[in-house]
Design a protein around this motif. Structure first.
Motif, PDB file in Angstrom:
ATOM      1  N   ASP A 165       0.856  -1.183   0.000  1.00  0.00           N
ATOM      2  CA  ASP A 165       0.000   0.000   0.000  1.00  0.00           C
ATOM      3  C   ASP A 165       0.893   1.234   0.000  1.00  0.00           C
ATOM      4  O   ASP A 165       1.702   1.416   0.928  1.00  0.00           O
ATOM      5  CB  ASP A 165      -0.896   0.037   1.240  1.00  0.00           C
ATOM      6  CG  ASP A 165      -2.094  -0.891   1.118  1.00  0.00           C
ATOM      7  OD1 ASP A 165      -2.497  -1.171  -0.021  1.00  0.00           O
ATOM      8  OD2 ASP A 165      -2.614  -1.345   2.152  1.00  0.00           O
ATOM      9  N   GLU A 166       0.739   2.070  -1.010  1.00  0.00           N
ATOM     10  CA  GLU A 166       1.545   3.290  -1.091  1.00  0.00           C
ATOM     11  C   GLU A 166       0.623   4.490  -1.262  1.00  0.00           C
ATOM     12  O   GLU A 166      -0.337   4.437  -2.032  1.00  0.00           O
ATOM     13  CB  GLU A 166       2.545   3.209  -2.239  1.00  0.00           C
ATOM     14  CG  GLU A 166       3.525   4.363  -2.261  1.00  0.00           C
ATOM     15  CD  GLU A 166       4.689   4.145  -3.210  1.00  0.00           C
ATOM     16  OE1 GLU A 166       5.489   5.082  -3.387  1.00  0.00           O
ATOM     17  OE2 GLU A 166       4.791   3.037  -3.786  1.00  0.00           O
ATOM     18  N   LYS A 167       0.932   5.563  -0.548  1.00  0.00           N
ATOM     19  CA  LYS A 167       0.093   6.752  -0.579  1.00  0.00           C
ATOM     20  C   LYS A 167       0.857   7.921  -1.191  1.00  0.00           C
ATOM     21  O   LYS A 167       2.063   8.065  -0.994  1.00  0.00           O
ATOM     22  CB  LYS A 167      -0.353   7.117   0.839  1.00  0.00           C
ATOM     23  CG  LYS A 167      -1.186   6.039   1.511  1.00  0.00           C
ATOM     24  CD  LYS A 167      -1.619   6.438   2.910  1.00  0.00           C
ATOM     25  CE  LYS A 167      -2.463   5.350   3.554  1.00  0.00           C
ATOM     26  NZ  LYS A 167      -2.907   5.720   4.926  1.00  0.00           N
ATOM     27  N   ASP A 252     -12.239   8.878  -1.126  1.00  0.00           N
ATOM     28  CA  ASP A 252     -11.638   7.535  -0.986  1.00  0.00           C
ATOM     29  C   ASP A 252     -12.343   6.517  -1.879  1.00  0.00           C
ATOM     30  O   ASP A 252     -12.783   5.455  -1.427  1.00  0.00           O
ATOM     31  CB  ASP A 252     -11.676   7.071   0.468  1.00  0.00           C
ATOM     32  CG  ASP A 252     -10.846   7.947   1.388  1.00  0.00           C
ATOM     33  OD1 ASP A 252      -9.920   8.595   0.874  1.00  0.00           O
ATOM     34  OD2 ASP A 252     -11.137   7.997   2.591  1.00  0.00           O
ATOM     35  N   THR A 358      -5.455  11.222   0.284  1.00  0.00           N
ATOM     36  CA  THR A 358      -4.310  10.763  -0.498  1.00  0.00           C
ATOM     37  C   THR A 358      -4.773   9.943  -1.688  1.00  0.00           C
ATOM     38  O   THR A 358      -5.876   9.398  -1.697  1.00  0.00           O
ATOM     39  CB  THR A 358      -3.373   9.886   0.360  1.00  0.00           C
ATOM     40  OG1 THR A 358      -4.111   8.782   0.903  1.00  0.00           O
ATOM     41  CG2 THR A 358      -2.746  10.691   1.487  1.00  0.00           C
ATOM     42  N   GLN A 360      -4.065   6.598  -3.340  1.00  0.00           N
ATOM     43  CA  GLN A 360      -3.466   5.369  -2.847  1.00  0.00           C
ATOM     44  C   GLN A 360      -3.381   4.320  -3.956  1.00  0.00           C
ATOM     45  O   GLN A 360      -4.307   4.208  -4.774  1.00  0.00           O
ATOM     46  CB  GLN A 360      -4.274   4.806  -1.683  1.00  0.00           C
ATOM     47  CG  GLN A 360      -4.389   5.774  -0.507  1.00  0.00           C
ATOM     48  CD  GLN A 360      -5.240   5.217   0.611  1.00  0.00           C
ATOM     49  OE1 GLN A 360      -5.214   4.026   0.892  1.00  0.00           O
ATOM     50  NE2 GLN A 360      -6.008   6.079   1.253  1.00  0.00           N
ATOM     51  N   ASN A 362      -2.400   0.171  -4.457  1.00  0.00           N
ATOM     52  CA  ASN A 362      -2.061  -1.135  -3.905  1.00  0.00           C
ATOM     53  C   ASN A 362      -1.590  -2.012  -5.053  1.00  0.00           C
ATOM     54  O   ASN A 362      -2.332  -2.245  -6.008  1.00  0.00           O
ATOM     55  CB  ASN A 362      -3.267  -1.750  -3.201  1.00  0.00           C
ATOM     56  CG  ASN A 362      -2.977  -3.138  -2.661  1.00  0.00           C
ATOM     57  OD1 ASN A 362      -3.073  -4.124  -3.377  1.00  0.00           O
ATOM     58  ND2 ASN A 362      -2.615  -3.208  -1.393  1.00  0.00           N
TER      59      ASN A 362
END
Length: 590
Positions: A165-167, A252, A358, A360, A362
């Motif tokens: 997981d990167e934001k 989101d 953010t 995001q 994945n």
């Protein structure tokens, strides 16, 4: 009362014995240098002695062990960060002195080789260890920050995949400049008869991207270790449903992107997009099957989002520039999500990221190299390790799954504290993500791409000039090649300008990396200065407690020696007096 000789003898013997007891006590004090041998000698002194000894032991533990251990950890960290700062300074100087856009690709290739060496040294500093503990690894002091050759050997036996997981924030959107010159290089196509010219086909296109921290990600056409289809999950910070009036805003918004059935691995394809969930204005999570459900208009609109996977960076940039990809281009090889300037303006604004929102991503990565940063030190991720025996059925055993960094969402960090005083702690570690950013390596990937473009255009220019030597100047072939050469020269100018811009931007980036490292150095040095003050105070406390302990338990040797000598004289005198008295009795006078 009648005093008999027996009474006198008994009294004398008792007094002489008491004198011997005093001598024994004084002798023990001289031998042990202590006022008491047993608590009953002086209970008050004994109680104070126990307390003072506990204080001295505690202070000695803090000062001689904890504080020194902490100081060595901080010193080793400071030395590593000093090297990091020197490396970043050298990288800055390299790009500063090489910003001349008229250098050849050979010169830039040499420069890139030097920068690679410095970058390797940059990341090697992350694996500094202290007594077998890696100082930048947070709580996982047994794991180096980057993968080593030993890790690579283990991965060959038991493959490892990470779901990461990167934001990204608004500031993480970066600009890309792409120069396309395909039509100039295509010798089978002649466009001089049309209204356009070769030179007009050469354009410098601006596009934008989210650059993921790793390259060589898993393609959506692959399957994971367990044999499940790969998927890419993107979470948009904000989406406005235009089907309502006024438009309903969702946050989101999670999209699940997969490859359609029958796609050949290694080819470009349009992915399938499904809306998994979104949050309404009240923060409630909605799904297509929840109550109330996510509106069909949202699922339909986002499901039609043009997301394509490309086998190469060049093909992705070309598709964005030519408009054949109107949404997001996913390039697993280079680790990028690329989109056009128009798409950027329509879908990304700084306001969409307000309130901590953010973008995001994945994704999965199962291909690792020596020197790659271990994601467990940076991201919330799931490690899947195949435990099957090498060379046998790859799925005999259940893969082992391990979550990392789930505590980040709970607000917990991996700061390591040492107790260095009464109710006093000091942080000794600096975490890898404070200094060792992935961007240093990823920036080299960008340089590699631009230099490759320059090499291609220089090679094409040399080939055109060589071909022109085979034709007369007034021949159609020569004129066509001359027109192509004009287009190549324009492309060459654009590419060189792009490289020049990259160098200028890179100076700013290296300065930022250096500033971040110096902030970490300052924090480490500040903790070291505080530790030095604490150590000085502990040293003084230790000396004070020992002095008080000596005053409480210790003796004055001179005073005890005088008392011992006096008791000896008294003892001898008592023996003489007693002997003289005991020689006579009542019968001597009758």
């Amino acid at each position: 009362m009648r005093m008999t000789n027996k009474i006198m003898r008994n009294n004398s013997a008792y007094n002489i014995n008491q004198n011997k007891i005093l001598q024994d006590k004084l002798t023990n004090q001289m031998t042990n240098q202590s006022k008491i041998v047993r608590p009953s000698d002086d209970p008050v002194v004994a109680i104070r002695a126990l307390r003072l000894r506990s204080n001295v032991t505690t202070v000695s533990q803090y000062n001689d062990k904890n504080a020194k251990d902490a100081d060595q950890w901080l010193t080793l960290t400071a030395d590593a960060m000093k090297t990091v700062d020197e490396v970043l300074t050298d990288l800055y100087r390299q790009v500063e002195t090489s910003a001349n856009k008229y250098e050849t690709s050979e010169d830039l290739r040499i420069l890139l080789s030097q920068m690679k060496q410095l970058t390797e040294e940059f990341y090697s500093c992350a694996n500094v260890d202290y007594a077998g503990r890696f100082v930048f690894s947070g709580y996982r002091t047994d794991l180096p920050v980057t993968f080593t050759e030993e890790d690579m050997k283990k991965m060959k036996e038991h493959p490892v995949s990470f779901n990461i997981d990167e934001k990204f924030g608004f500031e993480d959107i970066s600009r890309v400049l792409y120069t396309g010159f395909d039509q100039v290089a295509d010798m089978d196509t002649n466009i001089t008869s049309s209204t356009n010219s070769y030179e007009q086909t050469v354009e410098n296109t601006t596009m934008y991207r989210f650059r993921i921290s790793y390259n060589n990600l898993d393609s959506l056409t692959k399957t994971d270790i367990e044999g499940n289809p790969q998927k890419l999950t993107i979470t948009l910070p904000k989406y406005e449903d235009a089907a309502t009036n006024p438009p309903t805003v969702y946050s989101d918004v999670k999209l699940e992107i997969t490859a359609p059935a029958g796609v050949t691995p290694g080819t470009n394809f349009a992915a399938t997009v499904n809306v998994v969930s979104a949050k309404d204005s009240n923060g409630n999570e909605l799904t297509p099957t929840s109550v109330p459900p996510l509106p069909t208009s949202v699922s339909t609109a986002l499901g039609a989002l043009d997301v394509q996977e490309f086998a190469s960076q060049e093909e992705a940039y070309k598709a964005i520039a030519e408009g054949t990809c109107t949404g997001i281009a996913y390039v697993p090889g280079s680790g990028e999500l690329v989109f056009s300037d128009q798409y950027y303006k329509e879908n990304f604004s700084e306001s969409a990221f307000e309130g901590g929102k953010t973008f995001q991503v994945n994704y999965d990565k199962s291909t690792w190299q020596n020197g790659d940063i271990n994601p467990v030190h940076y991201f919330k991720c799931l490690e899947t390790k195949d435990l099957a025996a090498p060379g046998g059925n790859p799925h005999v055993a259940e893969p082992r799954k391990t979550w990392y960094n789930t505590q980040v969402e709970e607000g917990r960090t991996q700061d390591i504290y040492y107790d260095v005083g009464y109710n006093q702690q000091i942080q000794v570690n600096t975490k890898a993500d404070e200094i060792f950013t992935h961007d240093v390596q990823r920036d080299l990937d960008d340089f590699e791409y631009y230099i490759k473009q320059l090499e291609d255009i220089e090679k094409l220019e040399a080939n055109l000039k060589k071909k022109m030597e085979d034709y007369a100047e007034d021949s159609p072939e020569y004129k066509d090649l001359a027109l192509r050469l004009e287009g190549v020269e324009k492309a060459d100018a654009h590419i060189r300008d792009n490289i020049h811009t990259k160098f200028e931007n890179q100076m700013t980036k290296y300065q930022k990396y250096s500033d971040d490292s110096r902030v970490a150095m300052t924090d480490n040095a500040t903790r070291g200065s505080r530790l030095e003050l604490i150590s000085n105070r502990l040293t003084n406390q230790k000396a004070t407690f020992k002095e008080i302990q000596q005053d409480n338990e210790g003796i004055d040797i001179t005073e005890v020696a005088i008392e011992l000598t006096s008791s000896e004289l008294t003892y001898n005198a008592a023996l003489m007096a007693t002997g003289k008295i005991m020689q006579t009795n009542l019968m001597n006078y009758i």
